[in-house]
Structure formats: structure tokens, C-alpha cells
Design an enzyme around this catalytic site. Structure first.
Site, PDB file in Angstrom:
ATOM      1  N   HIS A 116      50.141 -11.339  52.695  1.00 56.69           N
ATOM      2  CA  HIS A 116      50.119 -11.456  51.231  1.00 56.69           C
ATOM      3  C   HIS A 116      48.795 -10.886  50.740  1.00 56.69           C
ATOM      4  O   HIS A 116      47.745 -11.136  51.337  1.00 56.69           O
ATOM      5  CB  HIS A 116      50.255 -12.928  50.837  1.00 56.69           C
ATOM      6  CG  HIS A 116      50.564 -13.136  49.388  1.00 56.69           C
ATOM      7  ND1 HIS A 116      49.643 -12.888  48.389  1.00 56.69           N
ATOM      8  CD2 HIS A 116      51.683 -13.584  48.755  1.00 56.69           C
ATOM      9  CE1 HIS A 116      50.183 -13.177  47.216  1.00 56.69           C
ATOM     10  NE2 HIS A 116      51.427 -13.589  47.407  1.00 56.69           N
ATOM     11  N   ARG A 154      49.420 -11.847  38.999  1.00 53.22           N
ATOM     12  CA  ARG A 154      49.477 -10.394  38.745  1.00 53.22           C
ATOM     13  C   ARG A 154      50.696 -10.043  37.912  1.00 53.22           C
ATOM     14  O   ARG A 154      50.635  -9.176  37.042  1.00 53.22           O
ATOM     15  CB  ARG A 154      49.496  -9.635  40.075  1.00 53.22           C
ATOM     16  CG  ARG A 154      48.162  -9.659  40.789  1.00 53.22           C
ATOM     17  CD  ARG A 154      48.233  -9.011  42.168  1.00 53.22           C
ATOM     18  NE  ARG A 154      48.839  -9.882  43.156  1.00 53.22           N
ATOM     19  CZ  ARG A 154      49.847  -9.541  43.951  1.00 53.22           C
ATOM     20  NH1 ARG A 154      50.385  -8.333  43.865  1.00 53.22           N
ATOM     21  NH2 ARG A 154      50.329 -10.401  44.824  1.00 53.22           N
TER      22      ARG A 154
END
Length: 481
Positions: free
Chosen positions: A256, A279
Site C-alpha cells: 500500500h 487521496r
């Protein structure tokens, strides 16, 4: 050795090993089908890694998407295949990847509706995460993260059923089998007492991303030293190997892009995940030079590779890349439940734009102008979430949320081979696969769905979809004998 009562009225129960979302979903459907359920979990509390899931659950064609003006979502299958990469075309062992992905994506709306309508989980907020063509990752608007909200709702519902029992700190030592059929489990309880339990088994013990010195070092020794979002624990895959189960994609480990570097313990090998929703709702990534360097909404493997191409440091034997994650007021507000927790943990700080480094201010202004002008991003980003910060002097007294992140070992795409009925598979002579009678699996313990890379939001989804299938099929087996 003692043998507890099989279940309600002396019936054999469906035995569910693991109490994450896959196991809880299996238990829910097995109870609905009329079976008794005994759930065993080696952890002291239920929830597994599912309870920590922070970005949400994917669903295509939901009413929550419709409320955002997304009238049609027919790209979930293709997005998943694209994310899986070349591994999706592999056929050794010969699992039916197309069927698995088709079930995952076509039943996603039903999974969201099940959680929202039957269990009253708020999933009304929808975000677009990396690799997705449209917003389809659902979470709630309250303070509770989606994983915790879903797990707590299911645990409450299950505990209200007299035909359900949960035993924590119960370690399964062996899958019992006779004539090629799994007939139950041998386990030991918290007091060390050994027990045997008879019944069909749903295996939902999670992946091996926390097994740093076992399966992880065996299949991906190159990842040594990279921090993880998983607490250290040995994997359970050996129990499946012992009865001849086949495995697939075991070297597919997801890195990740964003785990928080804690200023209080920067070299820790365990990192809190910086949710992808940060994000998705508008956050940007900046290099040590204060510059954007990647489309933040690319798939996880692409974003991680871009970060790992930058210079790295080694802190207390931990390899990490220290990148700045920055959210404007709009993105901070959209992820308020996450940000509140991260602020409390000291992982994120609020700073006025004027107090940022000059090169960071320049990047913020450039990105803000791009968003306002609907311009073409040189890095390819097309969705900007809830970013609303203007460029220039008008933003200098605005507060942004800032944290330091690094790539982290997060999820294992590889696992036991299984089919569209969630049956665990073993190799036959000639290379074909056949179901192991009496044994089903769901969740991160399985392999073959995600290929080389999992889309954000599809972990909770596969647990719900295939967990429910496994529960139904295991319960059905009790009425077919």
C-alpha cells in the site's frame, strides 16, 4: 481431550474459523439457512483486520451512486481485471478467475444493500479510489470507520441469535478429515484445553502479510525490512496445506502506498494505514523536493512503485520512503472521521499554508489552479475529490492537513485456491482441481480474485460476497447428508 456439544439440539454446527468480515458474513448466512454456528478465533476480540478497514466497500450500481448522479456503473469488472494485470490470464493452477471476478462485481450492489438495509450500516458516502473509473467505494458519514461499523453491526446481530456462539482465544491446530472429507477441527482454548468439534468448516483466517518470518519471507524475501499495517502473527495456511489444498498467486503481495510514519516512533515496523480515501477525496503526495510526482489515483501498485523509485532511508532496520501527504480544507472535511483519529494519534498536523516550505506552497498553488481551471494534469489525475483551496495569496491563512507516509506491506492477494461456490480446491492427477468436501473459504485467505493488485474497497467486498456464499453452502451441506 473434551468434545463440546455440537450445537443447538445436538445438531452439528457450521464451524467458522476467523471472525473478520468473511467469517461474520458466513455465520450470518448459515444461521439464516437454519444452521447453528460455532465461531472460533485465535484473537482475544472479534473483527480481524476487517475492523480496521478505513476506506470502505465497493458497490456497482447502488442507489448511493445514483444519488450522486452516477446513473450507470458498468466498469467494475474491467477495472478489476485491469488492476489484476497479466496474472489474470494465468491458468496454473486452473482456477476460474473470470467467474470469481464476475461474482465479486455483479453481487457488489447486493452486498452493499444487505449491509445498509438489513444491518442498518450507513454506507451513504461514496468516493473514487485509485484504479476506479467512477466513485464506487462506500462508507458512512459518521465518526466510525466503515470496517468497524460493519463488523460491530454483524457481531451484534449474531450475538442476538441463540444458535450462534463465539469463542475467542481459540487456536485451531488441525482440520480433521476422513476419506478426503473435512469433518471438523481440533483446537485449544485459552486455558490450553484441547477440544474437537464436528461439522462443515468455513475457513476465514485472513492473509499472511503479518507472517514476516514465515510465508512472507518464503515467497517475498525482497520485502524484508519494509513496514507493515499488519500485526505480527504466524499464518494459518499450513492447516490447509496439511489436507492437500492448492494455493495460487502466493508471491502477489500488495504494498500500500501510504502508511503513516509516526513522529514519536519513526522506525516502527508497524504503521497505521493512511486510508486511500484521503487521496480519493483530494489529497496529494509530495516528494522531499515538495513536488507532486505521481497520479495519486493510480492503482496501488503504480503509486507504490513511484514512491519506491525515490530515495529511501533506513530507520532502526525499517526501510521507508518519507513522502508528504497533504489535504486541503475540502478534503479534510470530507474525511473528517479519519482526520480526527489521525490528529488524535499525532500522525497528522494542521498547518497554515503560509507556514509550509516555499516549494510545497508552490506545488499547492499549482495543483489548486489545476483544479479550479479544470486543466489537464500532466500526471494524469482526472478526479480531484473535494479539493476547494484556491491558489495564491487567498489561501495563505487556510489550514491544510499534513502527514508523512511510506509504502507498507498491507495485503496478500495470493492464498488457497477456491471456486465460485467458495469450496477449497485440491490438485488432482493431471493438474486439474477438485473441491475438498466439507471445506469452504472466504476473504484474504483465498487467492485468485485480485491477481497482482487489489483495488481499494474490494477487500471488504470479497469478504461479504464470498463469506455469504460460503455460509449458505456450508449450511446446505448439513441438509444433504
Amino acid at each position: 481431550m473434551t468434545t463440546p456439544a455440537a450445537g443447538a439440539a445436538g445438531r452439528k454446527p457450521v464451524i467458522v474459523v476467523g471472525s473478520g468480515l468473511a467469517g461474520l458474513s458466513a455465520a450470518h448466512e448459515a444461521l439464516r439457512a437454519g444452521a447453528a454456528v460455532r465461531m472460533l478465533d485465535r484473537s482475544p476480540k472479534p473483527g480481524g483486520n476487517s475492523i480496521k478497514a478505513s476506506s470502505g466497500i465497493n458497490g456497482a450500481g447502488t442507489r448511493f451512486q445514483s444519488s450522486l448522479g452516477i446513473a450507470k456503473d458498468d466498469t467494475f469488472y474491467s477495472d478489476t481485471v485491469r488492476s489484476a494485470g497479466a496474472r489474470f490470464a494465468e491458468s496454473n493452477p486452473p482456477i476460474d478467475r473470470k467467474a470469481l471476478v464476475d461474482i465479486l462485481t455483479t453481487r457488489s450492489e447486493g452486498a452493499v444493500n444487505w449491509l445498509a438495509d438489513e444491518l442498518n450500516v450507513d454506507l451513504s458516502v461514496v468516493a473514487q479510489l485509485g484504479g476506479h473509473s467512477v466513485p464506487r467505494t462506500h462508507r458512512g458519514g459518521g465518526k466510525l470507520p466503515p470496517g468497524a461499523a460493519i463488523v460491530s453491526a454483524l457481531v451484534d446481530a449474531l450475538k442476538a441469535d441463540p444458535n450462534f456462539s463465539l469463542e475467542n482465544s481459540a487456536e485451531v491446530d488441525e482440520l480433521l478429515a476422513s476419506g478426503g472429507t473435512v469433518t471438523g477441527v481440533r483446537y485449544h482454548a485459552a486455558d490450553g484445553q484441547a477440544h474437537e468439534l464436528e461439522g462443515p468448516v468455513v475457513f476465514a483466517t485472513g492473509g499472511f502479510a503479518g507472517d514476516a518470518h514465515g510465508l512472507l519471507s518464503k515467497y517475498r524475501p525482497d520485502l524484508a525490512g519494509i513496514p507493515s499495517t499488519n500485526e505480527a502473527r504466524p499464518a494459518s495456511h499450513g492447516l490447509l496445506s496439511a489436507i492437500g489444498a492448492s494455493f495460487v498467486d502466493m508471491d502477489s503481495v500488495q504494498i500500500h502506498p501510504t502508511g503513516f510514519v509516526d513522529p514519536k516512533d519513526p522506525g516502527s515496523a508497524y504503521k497505521f494505514l493512511a486510508a486511500e480515501a484521503l487521496r480519493g477525496e483530494g489529497g496529494i503526495l509530495l516528494s522531499s523536493k515538495g513536488e507532486r510526482f505521481v497520479n495519486e489515483l493510480q492503482t496501488r501498485d503504480v503509486v507504490s512503485a513511484a514512491i519506491m523509485a525515490l530515495p529511501h532511508t533506513t530507520v532502526a532496520e525499517t526501510r521507508q520512503w518519507e513522502v508528504t501527504l497533504l489535504l486541503d480544507p475540502g478534503a479534510c472535511e470530507a474525511t473528517a472521521s479519519h482526520i480526527g483519529f489521525y490528529l488524535w494519534k499525532g500522525l497528522v498536523q494542521k498547518k497554515k499554508v503560509r507556514d509550509l516550505a516555499p516549494e510545497v506552497i508552490a506545488s499547492v498553488d499549482k495543483y489548486a489552479a489545476l483544479v479550479i481551471e479544470h486543466g489537464a494534469d500532466a500526471l494524469g489525475r482526472k478526479a480531484f475529490g473535494h479539493w476547494k483551496l484556491p491558489p495564491g495569496e487567498a489561501n495563505r491563512d487556510e489550514e491544510v492537513c499534513v502527514g508523512t507516509v511510506t509504502p507498507v506491506i498491507h495485503f496478500t492477494m495470493g492464498g488457497v485456491a477456491f471456486d465460485s461456490q467458495a469450496r477449497v480446491l485440491r490438485s488432482k492427477e493431471g493438474g486439474s482441481l477438485a473441491p475438498i468436501s466439507g471445506l469452504w473459504a472466504a476473504g484474504e485467505i483465498t487467492g485468485g480474485i485480485h491477481g497482482a493488485n487489489r483495488l481499494g474497497g474490494s477487500s471488504l467486498l470479497e469478504c461479504a460476497v464470498f463469506g455469504r456464499i460460503a455460509g449458505v453452502e456450508a449450511a446446505k451441506s448439513l441438509t444433504n447428508v
